[in-house]
Design an enzyme around this catalytic site. Sequence first.
Site, PDB file in Angstrom:
ATOM      1  N   THR A  20       0.701  -1.209  -0.040  1.00  0.00           N
ATOM      2  CA  THR A  20      -0.051   0.014   0.082  1.00  0.00           C
ATOM      3  C   THR A  20       0.894   1.099   0.022  1.00  0.00           C
ATOM      4  OG1 THR A  20      -2.004   0.906   1.204  1.00  0.00           O
ATOM      5  CG2 THR A  20      -0.043   0.343   2.603  1.00  0.00           C
ATOM      6  N   ALA A  68      -5.944  -4.944   6.770  1.00  0.00           N
ATOM      7  CA  ALA A  68      -7.188  -4.667   6.735  1.00  0.00           C
ATOM      8  C   ALA A  68      -7.926  -4.585   7.958  1.00  0.00           C
ATOM      9  CB  ALA A  68      -8.033  -4.939   5.577  1.00  0.00           C
TER      10      ALA A  68
END
Lengths: 224, 208
Positions: A20, A68
């Site tokens: 990310t 997440a």
Amino acid sequence: SVPVEKWNGPDRKIEFLHGTTTLAFKFQHGVIVAVDSRATAGSYIASQTVKKVIEINPYLLGTMAGGAADCSFWERLLARQCRVYELRNKERISVAAASKLLANMVYQYKGMGLSMGTMVCGWDKTGPGLYYVDSEGNRVCGDLFAVGSGSMYAYGIVDSGLKQKDLTVEEACDLGRRAIYQATYRDAYSGGQVNLYHVHSEGWTRVSQSDVLMLHQQYQAEKA
Amino acid sequence: MEYLIGIQGQDFVLVAADNIAANSIIQMKQDQDKMFKLSDKILLLCVGEAGDTVQFAEYIQKNIQLYKMRNGYELSPKAAANFTRKNLADYLRSRTPYHVNLLLAGFDETDGPGLYYMDHLSALAKAPFAAHGYGAYLTLSILDRYYRPDLTRDEAVDLLKKCVEELNKRFILNLPSFTVRLIDTEGIHDLEKLMPVGAKLLAPAPSS
């Protein structure tokens, strides 16, 4: 708790979002928060439309890097604690206190496999606030952070862009957007769209969502 | 990566710590303060694993302050150092040991200045000078060569500068600035930040 040697072997649990790029920086008019939206499981792209900015409350944002589930769960829990603080003390929680609550919560689980690298961004009575908090136990206050596999590429852009003092809101947004774009260009594990937020004295505003491939066309055209 | 140093004089202790907060190969922050004020005349310098440093140092800090509230007087530097070591030792063989390296510097009205070296294995040693980190390998010999027990404040700062210059010259990592503090009978004094010539410091971001 999972021993360190098992973290990269075949027994490793699938973890999304380790790949990310997220960044946040303070400037004259508040804080800019920019993130990508790709989720990967190994080399498979699981999603291109993940919301990596968590809206804790109308004046506090948290970014998501790492696992997440870990990020969204703990930041949701943080939102609950912030609300309790508000009710008890009849005033909004400061960014420093909110980040400390989160850091202390995850420190209890240190070494047990939590994966979370987040930036707590907000505006309180001392002005704009930006803290980096992670599952290792780090909690650091600063003016600029980039987190994730593409963070180094993002640092390059923002560091050079922030050298010229006094950015306007639009220039700062462009810088954040550009930095994420450049990171997605080089980092295979970052991509999708750039989600941009601006935190100011009235709270946060969702500025834009731009597809990285569209940005590519745009920047290429500008170069010509 | 991180560096701590302490030098004891006749009636003072000089301490310095680098200001970098790093995460793998990235410098996240260039103005991190690694010193924790335990009381008016005691400083705890703490480096080591992320999270453990702040959590352990703040735990000790709060407990020292609690002692003062309960008993009406403060722990001496020697007592504080032993208290800290005991906590390290108690956690050492638990599931969650604190991986931290410490320097405790203080001034006692009766015993004078004191510098205590502690490491993650819970060793404790009172020393005239001490250092932690890779930088210690480069600077301990300088301290051995030039240290004298009767150093004045200025001479101690010069000795500190010698050490920092050596780091700037030979240490592979860029350590652009160091927080420096001095403890004497009057308390803790902030000295000027040491910024060795040639080391690159990131320009601070503009803020309102």
